[in-house]
Scaffold this motif. Structure first.
Motif, PDB file in Angstrom:
ATOM      1  N   GLY A 104       0.796  -1.223   0.000  1.00 54.13           N
ATOM      2  CA  GLY A 104       0.000   0.000   0.000  1.00 54.13           C
ATOM      3  C   GLY A 104       0.827   1.270   0.000  1.00 54.13           C
ATOM      4  N   PHE A 105       2.140   1.151   0.179  1.00 54.91           N
ATOM      5  CA  PHE A 105       3.010   2.327   0.172  1.00 54.91           C
ATOM      6  C   PHE A 105       3.161   2.879  -1.239  1.00 54.91           C
ATOM      7  N   LYS A 106       3.084   4.193  -1.366  1.00 53.19           N
ATOM      8  CA  LYS A 106       3.259   4.867  -2.648  1.00 53.19           C
ATOM      9  C   LYS A 106       4.469   5.789  -2.549  1.00 53.19           C
ATOM     10  N   GLY A 107       5.571   5.315  -3.045  1.00 48.88           N
ATOM     11  CA  GLY A 107       6.798   6.088  -2.985  1.00 48.88           C
ATOM     12  C   GLY A 107       7.943   5.265  -3.523  1.00 48.88           C
ATOM     13  N   GLN A 108       9.164   5.757  -3.343  1.00 48.25           N
ATOM     14  CA  GLN A 108      10.337   5.055  -3.837  1.00 48.25           C
ATOM     15  C   GLN A 108      10.891   4.102  -2.780  1.00 48.25           C
ATOM     16  N   ILE A 109      11.416   2.977  -3.232  1.00 47.81           N
ATOM     17  CA  ILE A 109      12.040   2.010  -2.337  1.00 47.81           C
ATOM     18  C   ILE A 109      13.418   1.657  -2.876  1.00 47.81           C
ATOM     19  N   HIS A 110      14.411   1.723  -1.996  1.00 43.65           N
ATOM     20  CA  HIS A 110      15.763   1.281  -2.355  1.00 43.65           C
ATOM     21  C   HIS A 110      16.177   0.203  -1.381  1.00 43.65           C
ATOM     22  N   CYS A 111      16.498  -0.983  -1.900  1.00 45.88           N
ATOM     23  CA  CYS A 111      16.976  -2.077  -1.066  1.00 45.88           C
ATOM     24  C   CYS A 111      18.486  -1.948  -0.939  1.00 45.88           C
ATOM     25  N   GLY A 112      18.941  -1.656   0.255  1.00 48.52           N
ATOM     26  CA  GLY A 112      20.371  -1.484   0.451  1.00 48.52           C
ATOM     27  C   GLY A 112      20.729  -1.355   1.912  1.00 48.52           C
ATOM     28  N   ASP A 113      21.969  -1.626   2.230  1.00 43.65           N
ATOM     29  CA  ASP A 113      22.513  -1.554   3.579  1.00 43.65           C
ATOM     30  C   ASP A 113      23.036  -0.143   3.829  1.00 43.65           C
ATOM     31  N   ILE A 114      22.703   0.454   4.978  1.00 44.86           N
ATOM     32  CA  ILE A 114      23.139   1.822   5.268  1.00 44.86           C
ATOM     33  C   ILE A 114      24.648   1.919   5.454  1.00 44.86           C
ATOM     34  N   CYS A 115      25.335   0.775   5.568  1.00 46.25           N
ATOM     35  CA  CYS A 115      26.790   0.779   5.663  1.00 46.25           C
ATOM     36  C   CYS A 115      27.458   0.662   4.296  1.00 46.25           C
ATOM     37  N   ASP A 116      26.636   0.538   3.268  1.00 50.18           N
ATOM     38  CA  ASP A 116      27.151   0.309   1.915  1.00 50.18           C
ATOM     39  C   ASP A 116      27.320   1.643   1.176  1.00 50.18           C
ATOM     40  N   ARG A 117      28.435   1.795   0.488  1.00 46.38           N
ATOM     41  CA  ARG A 117      28.739   3.060  -0.199  1.00 46.38           C
ATOM     42  C   ARG A 117      27.698   3.417  -1.265  1.00 46.38           C
ATOM     43  N   ASP A 118      27.221   2.413  -2.011  1.00 48.33           N
ATOM     44  CA  ASP A 118      26.231   2.697  -3.055  1.00 48.33           C
ATOM     45  C   ASP A 118      24.922   3.196  -2.444  1.00 48.33           C
ATOM     46  N   THR A 119      24.557   2.644  -1.299  1.00 48.46           N
ATOM     47  CA  THR A 119      23.329   3.092  -0.621  1.00 48.46           C
ATOM     48  C   THR A 119      23.498   4.502  -0.095  1.00 48.46           C
ATOM     49  N   ILE A 120      24.651   4.799   0.460  1.00 43.65           N
ATOM     50  CA  ILE A 120      24.924   6.156   0.940  1.00 43.65           C
ATOM     51  C   ILE A 120      24.869   7.145  -0.222  1.00 43.65           C
ATOM     52  N   LYS A 121      25.410   6.758  -1.373  1.00 43.44           N
ATOM     53  CA  LYS A 121      25.363   7.610  -2.569  1.00 43.44           C
ATOM     54  C   LYS A 121      23.921   7.859  -2.993  1.00 43.44           C
ATOM     55  N   LYS A 122      23.100   6.807  -2.970  1.00 42.95           N
ATOM     56  CA  LYS A 122      21.690   6.936  -3.345  1.00 42.95           C
ATOM     57  C   LYS A 122      20.971   7.916  -2.424  1.00 42.95           C
ATOM     58  N   MET A 123      21.217   7.821  -1.132  1.00 45.09           N
ATOM     59  CA  MET A 123      20.569   8.705  -0.166  1.00 45.09           C
ATOM     60  C   MET A 123      21.024  10.146  -0.359  1.00 45.09           C
ATOM     61  N   ARG A 124      22.299  10.329  -0.628  1.00 43.27           N
ATOM     62  CA  ARG A 124      22.831  11.676  -0.833  1.00 43.27           C
ATOM     63  C   ARG A 124      22.226  12.318  -2.079  1.00 43.27           C
ATOM     64  N   GLU A 125      22.127  11.540  -3.149  1.00 43.22           N
ATOM     65  CA  GLU A 125      21.596  12.067  -4.414  1.00 43.22           C
ATOM     66  C   GLU A 125      20.108  12.390  -4.334  1.00 43.22           C
ATOM     67  N   PHE A 126      19.390  11.792  -3.388  1.00 41.99           N
ATOM     68  CA  PHE A 126      17.962  12.088  -3.213  1.00 41.99           C
ATOM     69  C   PHE A 126      17.748  13.522  -2.719  1.00 41.99           C
ATOM     70  N   LYS A 127      18.751  14.080  -2.053  1.00 43.44           N
ATOM     71  CA  LYS A 127      18.707  15.447  -1.515  1.00 43.44           C
ATOM     72  C   LYS A 127      17.477  15.677  -0.635  1.00 43.44           C
ATOM     73  N   PRO A 128      17.400  14.943   0.470  1.00 46.67           N
ATOM     74  CA  PRO A 128      16.200  15.032   1.320  1.00 46.67           C
ATOM     75  C   PRO A 128      16.114  16.347   2.086  1.00 46.67           C
ATOM     76  N   ASP A 129      14.882  16.766   2.329  1.00 52.06           N
ATOM     77  CA  ASP A 129      14.637  17.896   3.224  1.00 52.06           C
ATOM     78  C   ASP A 129      14.592  17.426   4.676  1.00 52.06           C
TER      79      ASP A 129
END
Length: 321
Positions: free
Chosen positions: A54-79
């Motif tokens: 029922g969730f409507k949004g983006q989902i990224h499967c990744g470990d918060i200790c992983d560099r690619d996941t950190i890159k994904k979070m950074r590029e999202f530019k969250p408020d």
């Protein structure tokens, strides 16, 4: 706003994701579960896809200790960043892994927030207090009894230090005993509200430790947790308890559930095997939370269990019948 939620397939994270999804752009990041276990036999990750149906949004499967996941979070530019991902099992013995996942990764989350000017709200824990006398107050007598509580206490110190140096908006929420829909996939670490409810629905008397009428916790409903997290966006930076300020017994839970379900199965009492290291009374001092976040809990234990019961029945019918 753009909202990033780590641990977004877990109990609290998924509730936040669904709450904000119609108002804002939401990115959920979660490791999701696998068959990996700790030495205690419990799963390394409790994230479950069913929590996000029922969730409507983006989902990224990744470990918060992983560099690619950190890159994904950074590029999202969250408020706003809600950092809920952690190893939260208090019985885990692997200190090194808990410190890496909980504390080391927190610095990466802080860096992402600083680079983007994001407001950062993260999950701390009542476990930071250990056996400190009640009511537990931030900054008084913190004495964690396990490495999980220690990791959260160190996160609080890191957050305070970074806020003092940079002025970045950082709020740590020390959750007390949270219960509500979405916790089923926490397995053995799910609340006793759910566990007693499932026992009673199966026709069994709830199993309680001896003296459970005197064993008390500050039980906090998931809806009040969502409220505190939303208020934290515009509240004052700091570390705050999130509870009700009212301790209730495990016996109260069993009695309310039997009354609401309409049965009287009695109770089964067993010896407490953890008595020597057990917290017999927790109660949050929430006066600073009232002041700093304008937070006021809305749910009594009675009203919350009544509200939660249809979900408990749904779980029983879908998972145990």
């Amino acid at each position: 706003m753009k909202i990033l939620i780590t641990g977004g397939a877990g109990f609290i994270g998924s509730n936040l994701a669904k709450y904000f999804m119609d108002k804002h752009e939401v990115l959920v990041v979660d490791k999701f579960r696998s068959n990996e276990t700790f030495s205690n036999g419990n799963l390394k990750s409790f994230g479950h896809y069913k929590n996000l149906i029922g969730f409507k949004g983006q989902i990224h499967c990744g470990d918060i200790c992983d560099r690619d996941t950190i890159k994904k979070m950074r590029e999202f530019k969250p408020d706003v960043i809600y950092h809920e991902a952690a190893i939260s099992d208090t019985t885990v013995a692997e200190q090194d892994e808990i410190m890496r996942v909980n504390l080391n990764s927190f610095k990466d989350i802080i860096d992402i927030a600083y680079e983007n000017g994001s407001k950062l709200i993260y999950a701390s824990s009542g476990a930071t207090y250990g056996d400190a006398p009640s009511p537990q107050s931030v900054g008084k007598g913190e004495n964690p009894g396990n490495v999980y509580g220690f990791s959260k206490l160190m996160m609080d110190e890191m957050g305070r230090e970074f806020n003092a140096k940079t002025g970045l908006h950082i709020v740590g929420l020390r959750y007390f005993n949270v219960y509500g829909d979405g916790e089923f996939y926490k397995n053995k670490t799910a609340s006793m509200v759910l566990q007693f409810g499932l026992q009673i629905l199966s026709g069994k008397a709830p199993r309680l430790f001896e003296g459970s009428d005197k064993i008390k916790r500050d039980f906090i409903y998931i809806q009040d947790i969502i409220l505190a997290n939303e208020l934290a966006i515009n509240g004052d930076s700091g570390v705050y308890n999130v509870g009700t300020g009212n301790a209730r017994s495990f016996q109260d839970i069993a009695d309310i559930l039997q009354r609401e379900i309409g049965v009287n199965l009695g109770n089964e009492y067993i010896a407490n095997p953890f008595a020597s290291q057990y917290q017999f009374f927790t109660q949050a001092d929430i006066e600073p939370t009232r002041t700093g976040l304008k937070y006021e809990p809305r749910w009594s234990l009675e009203d919350a269990i009544k509200d939660y019961l249809p979900a408990i029945k749904r779980i029983y019918n879908s998972e145990f019948k």
